[in-house]
Design a protein around this motif. Structure first.
Motif, mmCIF file in Angstrom:
data_model
loop_
_atom_site.group_PDB
_atom_site.id
_atom_site.type_symbol
_atom_site.label_atom_id
_atom_site.label_comp_id
_atom_site.label_asym_id
_atom_site.label_seq_id
_atom_site.Cartn_x
_atom_site.Cartn_y
_atom_site.Cartn_z
ATOM 1 N N SER A 2 -10.218 -17.589 -1.424
ATOM 2 C CA SER A 2 -9.034 -18.453 -1.312
ATOM 3 C C SER A 2 -9.244 -19.441 -0.085
ATOM 4 O O SER A 2 -8.605 -18.626 0.899
ATOM 5 N N ARG A 48 -8.910 -22.702 -9.994
ATOM 6 C CA ARG A 48 -7.260 -23.242 -9.090
ATOM 7 C C ARG A 48 -6.315 -23.144 -10.232
ATOM 8 O O ARG A 48 -6.340 -23.592 -11.518
ATOM 9 N N ARG A 63 -4.925 -25.322 -3.857
ATOM 10 C CA ARG A 63 -5.830 -23.873 -3.061
ATOM 11 C C ARG A 63 -7.143 -23.829 -4.010
ATOM 12 O O ARG A 63 -6.701 -24.008 -5.211
ATOM 13 N N GLN A 102 -8.100 -23.668 1.084
ATOM 14 C CA GLN A 102 -7.552 -24.988 0.419
ATOM 15 C C GLN A 102 -8.622 -26.028 0.504
ATOM 16 O O GLN A 102 -9.342 -26.433 1.130
ATOM 17 N N ASN A 159 0.147 -22.349 -4.947
ATOM 18 C CA ASN A 159 -0.851 -22.138 -4.723
ATOM 19 C C ASN A 159 -1.902 -23.258 -4.951
ATOM 20 O O ASN A 159 -2.705 -23.584 -5.250
#
Length: 148
Positions: free
Chosen positions: A45, A83, A92, A47, A89
């Motif tokens: 994971s 995603r 990410r 960004q 999240n």
């Protein structure tokens, strides 16, 4: 610990450089991940803004649920990332572990849908194990001696 890593799809049409890559990864055993990857989907994971992809025109995305999308290479079909489309999240990407050029030191930290896990991730102790060299000796074409 975080660092920079590179990777690519099977055919090399899509390459990437990711910054701030954690050493831990996760594996999801949900039915969608198993269908997409052939087994549990292992991913790192990161960004989204920490990843630069080459040849973005070769990337297609598919909305696979009400809350997630997956991306793949249009040329070879390699799964690239998953995603989440909403929630904390959403920024990410879960980049497929197998795409990274080097996974040295990376460790499995989390598993999801463990109640759906199949035997592909449970290796019997008495299994046959071959090194790269052993497998190549068994199956790869061998160079033919030159005739004189």
């Amino acid at each position: 610990m975080t660092n920079s890593k590179t990777g690519q799809c099977l055919c090399g049409a899509v390459q990437f450089t990711a910054q701030n890559v954690p050493t831990g990864f996760s594996t999801c055993h949900c039915d969608m991940c198993k269908r997409w990857s052939g087994a549990g989907f292992s991913a790192v994971s990161v960004q989204e803004n920490d990843v630069v992809f080459s040849n973005r025109d070769s990337i297609s995305t598919l909305k696979t649920s009400a809350w997630a999308e997956r991306a793949f290479c249009q040329s070879c079909g390699s799964g690239l990332w998953c995603r989440l489309s909403e929630g904390p999240n959403a920024a990410r990407l879960g980049i497929a572990l197998g795409l990274f050029d080097d996974t040295t030191g990376m460790l499995l930290e989390q598993e999801y849908y463990v109640d759906r896990k199949n035997s592909t991730h449970t290796f019997p102790a008495d299994r046959i194990q071959l090194t790269e060299a052993e497998l190549m000796a068994l199956y790869a074409p061998q160079p033919q001696p030159e005739s004189t």
